[in-house]
Design an enzyme around this catalytic site. Sequence first.
Site, PDB file in Angstrom:
ATOM      1  N   ASP A  50       0.849  -1.190   0.000  1.00  0.00           N
ATOM      2  CA  ASP A  50       0.000   0.000   0.000  1.00  0.00           C
ATOM      3  C   ASP A  50       0.890   1.246   0.000  1.00  0.00           C
ATOM      4  OD1 ASP A  50      -3.213   0.533   0.988  1.00  0.00           O
ATOM      5  OD2 ASP A  50      -1.806   2.213   1.092  1.00  0.00           O
ATOM      6  N   ILE A  51       0.512   2.235  -0.788  1.00  0.00           N
ATOM      7  CA  ILE A  51       1.313   3.457  -0.932  1.00  0.00           C
ATOM      8  C   ILE A  51       1.297   4.293   0.355  1.00  0.00           C
ATOM      9  CG2 ILE A  51      -0.466   5.038  -1.815  1.00  0.00           C
ATOM     10  CD1 ILE A  51       1.559   5.757  -4.079  1.00  0.00           C
ATOM     11  N   ASN A  66     -12.931  -3.039   2.494  1.00  0.00           N
ATOM     12  CA  ASN A  66     -13.886  -1.949   2.672  1.00  0.00           C
ATOM     13  C   ASN A  66     -14.888  -1.957   1.521  1.00  0.00           C
ATOM     14  OD1 ASN A  66     -12.610  -0.863   5.019  1.00  0.00           O
ATOM     15  ND2 ASN A  66     -11.020  -0.001   3.706  1.00  0.00           N
ATOM     16  N   GLY A  93     -15.513   3.472   3.928  1.00  0.00           N
ATOM     17  CA  GLY A  93     -14.415   4.287   3.394  1.00  0.00           C
ATOM     18  C   GLY A  93     -13.757   3.717   2.159  1.00  0.00           C
ATOM     19  N   GLN A  94     -14.514   2.921   1.388  1.00  0.00           N
ATOM     20  CA  GLN A  94     -13.908   2.396   0.155  1.00  0.00           C
ATOM     21  C   GLN A  94     -13.553   3.547  -0.778  1.00  0.00           C
ATOM     22  OE1 GLN A  94     -16.297  -0.335  -2.211  1.00  0.00           O
ATOM     23  NE2 GLN A  94     -14.561  -0.831  -3.542  1.00  0.00           N
ATOM     24  N   HIS A 139     -10.220  -5.216  -3.248  1.00  0.00           N
ATOM     25  CA  HIS A 139      -8.873  -5.430  -2.692  1.00  0.00           C
ATOM     26  C   HIS A 139      -8.981  -5.865  -1.246  1.00  0.00           C
ATOM     27  CE1 HIS A 139      -9.954  -1.152  -2.418  1.00  0.00           C
ATOM     28  NE2 HIS A 139      -9.323  -1.132  -1.246  1.00  0.00           N
ATOM     29  N   HIS A 145      -6.964  -5.782   2.181  1.00  0.00           N
ATOM     30  CA  HIS A 145      -5.832  -5.222   2.926  1.00  0.00           C
ATOM     31  C   HIS A 145      -5.297  -6.322   3.844  1.00  0.00           C
ATOM     32  CE1 HIS A 145      -6.783  -0.809   2.269  1.00  0.00           C
ATOM     33  NE2 HIS A 145      -7.980  -1.320   2.020  1.00  0.00           N
TER      34      HIS A 145
HETATM   35  P1  5GP Z   1      -9.827   1.483   0.356  1.00  0.00           P
HETATM   36  O1  5GP Z   1     -10.113   2.647   1.235  1.00  0.00           O
HETATM   37  O2  5GP Z   1     -10.466   1.624  -1.009  1.00  0.00           O
HETATM   38  O3  5GP Z   1     -10.120   0.157   0.999  1.00  0.00           O
HETATM   39  O4  5GP Z   1      -8.250   1.482   0.194  1.00  0.00           O
HETATM   40  C1  5GP Z   1      -7.558   1.861  -0.938  1.00  0.00           C
HETATM   41  C2  5GP Z   1      -6.087   1.729  -0.611  1.00  0.00           C
HETATM   42  O5  5GP Z   1      -5.349   1.845  -1.792  1.00  0.00           O
HETATM   43  C3  5GP Z   1      -5.570   2.804   0.347  1.00  0.00           C
HETATM   44  O6  5GP Z   1      -5.013   2.175   1.500  1.00  0.00           O
HETATM   45  C4  5GP Z   1      -4.530   3.564  -0.469  1.00  0.00           C
HETATM   46  O7  5GP Z   1      -3.412   3.960   0.286  1.00  0.00           O
HETATM   47  C5  5GP Z   1      -4.169   2.545  -1.536  1.00  0.00           C
HETATM   48  N1  5GP Z   1      -3.774   3.141  -2.808  1.00  0.00           N
HETATM   49  C6  5GP Z   1      -4.475   4.055  -3.529  1.00  0.00           C
HETATM   50  N2  5GP Z   1      -3.823   4.372  -4.651  1.00  0.00           N
HETATM   51  C7  5GP Z   1      -2.697   3.599  -4.665  1.00  0.00           C
HETATM   52  C8  5GP Z   1      -1.614   3.485  -5.592  1.00  0.00           C
HETATM   53  O8  5GP Z   1      -1.560   4.122  -6.635  1.00  0.00           O
HETATM   54  N3  5GP Z   1      -0.620   2.615  -5.269  1.00  0.00           N
HETATM   55  C9  5GP Z   1      -0.651   1.866  -4.113  1.00  0.00           C
HETATM   56  N4  5GP Z   1       0.385   1.052  -3.883  1.00  0.00           N
HETATM   57  N5  5GP Z   1      -1.658   1.973  -3.224  1.00  0.00           N
HETATM   58  C10 5GP Z   1      -2.668   2.824  -3.495  1.00  0.00           C
END
Ligand code: 5GP
Length: 114
Positions: free
Chosen positions: A30-31, A87, A93-94, A100, A102
Amino acid sequence: MTDCIFCKIAAGKIPSEKVAETDTLFAFRDINPMAPAHILIIPKKHIPNNLALTDDDRLVVGDAYLLANRLARELGVAGAGFRMVTNNGPDAGQAVFHLHFHLLGGRPLGWPPG
Ligand code: 5GP
Ligand code: ZN
């Protein structure tokens, strides 16, 4: 899906820190990590979120959990414990609408989550 960031990451069109890849899954760091180990496991197929899963996706979801086990062991967090989180929708908070998982570990994780 052409304008999906995770489809582009899975296809190698956007760089990422890859940790594993199979025929159907891609796993990368994760970034914006929320724990010392924070990996995203995604199906290569575009699936918007959990609600969009169909019977055809059963195997890929099971494989994602098995890959999580492998990565948790490799990252050294299997013994201490780790969490798999998906999520779905606004209250959760998706932010990225490509399914995906986590994989979080490497520190005590609070419960209930925020
Ligand atoms: P969500 O809130 O949708 O469950 O989580 C999305 C996740 O994707 C977040 O933890 C965010 O940091 C990660 N993320 C979003 N854009 C990128 C990206 O371009 N590269 C990587 N490695 N992670 C990303
Ligand atoms: Zn996608």
